[in-house]
Design a protein around this motif. Structure first.
Motif, PDB file in Angstrom:
ATOM      1  N   PHE A 250       0.856  -1.188   0.000  1.00  0.00           N
ATOM      2  CA  PHE A 250       0.000   0.000   0.000  1.00  0.00           C
ATOM      3  C   PHE A 250       0.891   1.236   0.000  1.00  0.00           C
ATOM      4  CE2 PHE A 250       0.937  -1.117   4.311  1.00  0.00           C
ATOM      5  CZ  PHE A 250       1.130   0.081   4.960  1.00  0.00           C
ATOM      6  N   PRO A 251       0.371   2.363  -0.492  1.00  0.00           N
ATOM      7  CA  PRO A 251       1.193   3.577  -0.576  1.00  0.00           C
ATOM      8  C   PRO A 251       1.399   4.250   0.772  1.00  0.00           C
ATOM      9  CG  PRO A 251      -0.988   3.989  -1.468  1.00  0.00           C
ATOM     10  CD  PRO A 251      -0.921   2.528  -1.163  1.00  0.00           C
ATOM     11  N   ILE A 252       2.592   4.789   0.973  1.00  0.00           N
ATOM     12  CA  ILE A 252       2.935   5.567   2.164  1.00  0.00           C
ATOM     13  C   ILE A 252       3.437   6.937   1.703  1.00  0.00           C
ATOM     14  CG2 ILE A 252       4.400   5.726   4.216  1.00  0.00           C
ATOM     15  CD1 ILE A 252       4.704   2.698   4.142  1.00  0.00           C
ATOM     16  N   TYR A 253       2.867   7.986   2.268  1.00  0.00           N
ATOM     17  CA  TYR A 253       3.292   9.347   1.954  1.00  0.00           C
ATOM     18  C   TYR A 253       3.748  10.048   3.225  1.00  0.00           C
ATOM     19  CZ  TYR A 253       0.638   8.650  -2.390  1.00  0.00           C
ATOM     20  OH  TYR A 253       0.163   8.165  -3.579  1.00  0.00           O
ATOM     21  N   ILE A 254       4.501  11.124   3.060  1.00  0.00           N
ATOM     22  CA  ILE A 254       4.890  11.971   4.177  1.00  0.00           C
ATOM     23  C   ILE A 254       4.126  13.285   4.077  1.00  0.00           C
ATOM     24  CG2 ILE A 254       6.775  13.191   5.335  1.00  0.00           C
ATOM     25  CD1 ILE A 254       7.152  10.228   5.514  1.00  0.00           C
ATOM     26  N   ALA A 255       3.401  13.647   5.130  1.00  0.00           N
ATOM     27  CA  ALA A 255       2.754  14.957   5.180  1.00  0.00           C
ATOM     28  C   ALA A 255       3.823  16.006   5.459  1.00  0.00           C
ATOM     29  CB  ALA A 255       1.694  14.972   6.280  1.00  0.00           C
ATOM     30  N   LYS A 256       3.892  17.017   4.604  1.00  0.00           N
ATOM     31  CA  LYS A 256       4.958  18.002   4.700  1.00  0.00           C
ATOM     32  C   LYS A 256       4.647  19.105   5.703  1.00  0.00           C
ATOM     33  CE  LYS A 256       6.633  17.185   0.013  1.00  0.00           C
ATOM     34  NZ  LYS A 256       6.975  17.792  -1.291  1.00  0.00           N
ATOM     35  N   ARG A 257       5.713  19.669   6.245  1.00  0.00           N
ATOM     36  CA  ARG A 257       5.588  20.732   7.238  1.00  0.00           C
ATOM     37  C   ARG A 257       5.174  22.057   6.592  1.00  0.00           C
ATOM     38  NH1 ARG A 257       9.915  19.884   9.007  1.00  0.00           N
ATOM     39  NH2 ARG A 257       9.388  18.838  10.933  1.00  0.00           N
ATOM     40  N   ASP A 258       5.735  22.360   5.443  1.00  0.00           N
ATOM     41  CA  ASP A 258       5.635  23.704   4.881  1.00  0.00           C
ATOM     42  C   ASP A 258       4.743  23.828   3.661  1.00  0.00           C
ATOM     43  OD1 ASP A 258       7.449  24.679   6.809  1.00  0.00           O
ATOM     44  OD2 ASP A 258       9.123  23.931   5.632  1.00  0.00           O
ATOM     45  N   GLU A 259       4.134  22.749   3.227  1.00  0.00           N
ATOM     46  CA  GLU A 259       3.246  22.835   2.077  1.00  0.00           C
ATOM     47  C   GLU A 259       2.198  21.732   2.143  1.00  0.00           C
ATOM     48  OE1 GLU A 259       5.188  20.897  -1.681  1.00  0.00           O
ATOM     49  OE2 GLU A 259       6.778  21.997  -0.621  1.00  0.00           O
ATOM     50  N   PRO A 260       1.071  21.927   1.466  1.00  0.00           N
ATOM     51  CA  PRO A 260       0.007  20.925   1.510  1.00  0.00           C
ATOM     52  C   PRO A 260       0.428  19.606   0.863  1.00  0.00           C
ATOM     53  CG  PRO A 260      -0.866  23.054   0.824  1.00  0.00           C
ATOM     54  CD  PRO A 260       0.637  23.167   0.803  1.00  0.00           C
ATOM     55  N   SER A 261      -0.260  18.562   1.257  1.00  0.00           N
ATOM     56  CA  SER A 261      -0.013  17.224   0.741  1.00  0.00           C
ATOM     57  C   SER A 261      -0.913  16.956  -0.471  1.00  0.00           C
ATOM     58  CB  SER A 261      -0.353  16.196   1.825  1.00  0.00           C
ATOM     59  OG  SER A 261      -1.768  16.151   2.015  1.00  0.00           O
ATOM     60  N   PRO A 262      -0.642  15.870  -1.175  1.00  0.00           N
ATOM     61  CA  PRO A 262      -1.660  15.377  -2.126  1.00  0.00           C
ATOM     62  C   PRO A 262      -2.937  15.001  -1.376  1.00  0.00           C
ATOM     63  CG  PRO A 262       0.455  14.285  -2.471  1.00  0.00           C
ATOM     64  CD  PRO A 262       0.563  15.020  -1.169  1.00  0.00           C
ATOM     65  N   ILE A 263      -4.045  15.037  -2.064  1.00  0.00           N
ATOM     66  CA  ILE A 263      -5.322  14.657  -1.458  1.00  0.00           C
ATOM     67  C   ILE A 263      -5.477  13.145  -1.517  1.00  0.00           C
ATOM     68  CG2 ILE A 263      -7.838  14.869  -1.598  1.00  0.00           C
ATOM     69  CD1 ILE A 263      -7.410  17.617  -2.901  1.00  0.00           C
ATOM     70  N   ILE A 264      -5.771  12.526  -0.371  1.00  0.00           N
ATOM     71  CA  ILE A 264      -6.121  11.115  -0.325  1.00  0.00           C
ATOM     72  C   ILE A 264      -7.637  11.024  -0.461  1.00  0.00           C
ATOM     73  CG2 ILE A 264      -6.170   9.029   1.078  1.00  0.00           C
ATOM     74  CD1 ILE A 264      -3.650  10.014   2.455  1.00  0.00           C
ATOM     75  N   ARG A 265      -8.112  10.313  -1.453  1.00  0.00           N
ATOM     76  CA  ARG A 265      -9.549  10.262  -1.716  1.00  0.00           C
ATOM     77  C   ARG A 265      -9.970   8.826  -2.005  1.00  0.00           C
ATOM     78  NH1 ARG A 265      -9.704  13.969  -5.551  1.00  0.00           N
ATOM     79  NH2 ARG A 265     -10.374  15.695  -4.214  1.00  0.00           N
ATOM     80  N   VAL A 266     -11.084   8.410  -1.404  1.00  0.00           N
ATOM     81  CA  VAL A 266     -11.669   7.101  -1.705  1.00  0.00           C
ATOM     82  C   VAL A 266     -13.122   7.320  -2.083  1.00  0.00           C
ATOM     83  CG1 VAL A 266     -10.120   5.770  -0.240  1.00  0.00           C
ATOM     84  CG2 VAL A 266     -12.212   6.698   0.746  1.00  0.00           C
ATOM     85  N   GLN A 267     -13.605   6.506  -3.013  1.00  0.00           N
ATOM     86  CA  GLN A 267     -15.008   6.639  -3.433  1.00  0.00           C
ATOM     87  C   GLN A 267     -15.542   5.341  -4.017  1.00  0.00           C
ATOM     88  OE1 GLN A 267     -14.926   9.947  -6.102  1.00  0.00           O
ATOM     89  NE2 GLN A 267     -13.481   9.002  -7.506  1.00  0.00           N
TER      90      GLN A 267
END
Length: 267
Positions: A250-267
């Protein structure tokens, strides 16, 4: 549809936007009102779209922008009674109308729009801290940061998730050898401190399931961690854990301190 979007996440400030097609709320407002507005704009949202702000606890890296948003937009704010009392005595956030607060209790669900929220009691050195699990339709996510450790109750509360933002605050060796004063090191390492990279990976190893989607690692310490180190340590712990999954599943991302993250979306 259910989504999670980190405006900012780290030891210097935390603000997470979660929502559906019809409802959006913030979990914490620990950066400036301007940064929050700009971060939301990057996801085609604005503060006027928010139907609530959920506060995990009263530490300044989670409420720094709360007063500005409250005074400017009059957004309802949800927190435990202990957290509300602590916020009202935090001078740096300025005056906040007490009528904007909505008191919540751990394990007692509450509804905002088409989302159901479930507060989870956590172990942290604050008045009455919680994390939040939330769901809409068949989908379920959680934001779990600022916990010194986890127990079976936390594991049980995080079963069946589609996605999770989970704290990976520090590398234990970096913290032990770093410049922080000894009492602060002990606080962070203690049962009411912050979750290390290793413990974060171990917790993930206990909640993975066949349909688990994405994990975002958040609340990284600027002084006692590196994004690549958190990422690799968590991946290693998952792969070594006693379950049938590996970090490749499964994918693992790092939430950044100084800028927004990609949006995680499920539908």
């Amino acid at each position: 549809m259910l989504e999670l979007y980190s405006v900012a996440s780290g030891s210097s400030g935390n603000c997470i936007c979660v929502g559906t097609d019809n409802t959006h709320v913030l979990i914490d407002a620990g950066v400036s009102g301007k940064r929050i507005e700009n971060g939301l704009n990057m996801a085609d949202l604005c503060c006027k779209d928010l139907e609530g702000i959920l506060i995990t606890h009263e530490h300044i890296d989670h409420i720094a922008g709360l007063g500005v948003l409250a005074r400017r937009y009059g957004i309802p704010m949800y927190a435990t009674a202990g957290t509300i009392e602590a916020i009202l005595h935090t001078k740096s956030v300025g005056q906040i109308d007490p009528q904007l607060f909505r008191a919540i209790e751990p394990k007692e669900n509450f509804i905002i729009g088409d989302m159901t929220f479930h507060p989870i009691a956590i172990s942290h050195d604050a008045a009455d801290p919680v994390a939040y699990r939330f769901e809409s339709g068949e989908h379920k996510m959680a934001v779990m940061t600022d916990l010194g450790n986890y127990d079976q109750n936390i594991v049980d509360e995080l079963q069946g998730l589609d996605a999770l933002l989970l704290e990976a605050n520090h590398d234990v060796r970096m913290l032990q050898l770093g410049s922080y004063p000894y009492p602060l090191k002990q606080r962070i390492l203690g049962e009411r401190g912050h979750l290390s990279n290793e413990r974060s990976g171990q917790l993930l190893g206990e909640i993975l399931h066949d349909m688990f989607g994405t994990v975002m690692l958040g609340h990284l310490s600027k002084e006692n961690n590196y994004p690549d180190l958190a990422y690799e340590t968590v991946r290693s712990e998952i792969t070594m854990s006693d379950n049938p999954y590996t970090a490749e599943d499964f994918p693992i991302y790092i939430a950044k301190r100084d800028e927004p993250s990609p949006i995680i979306r499920v539908q």
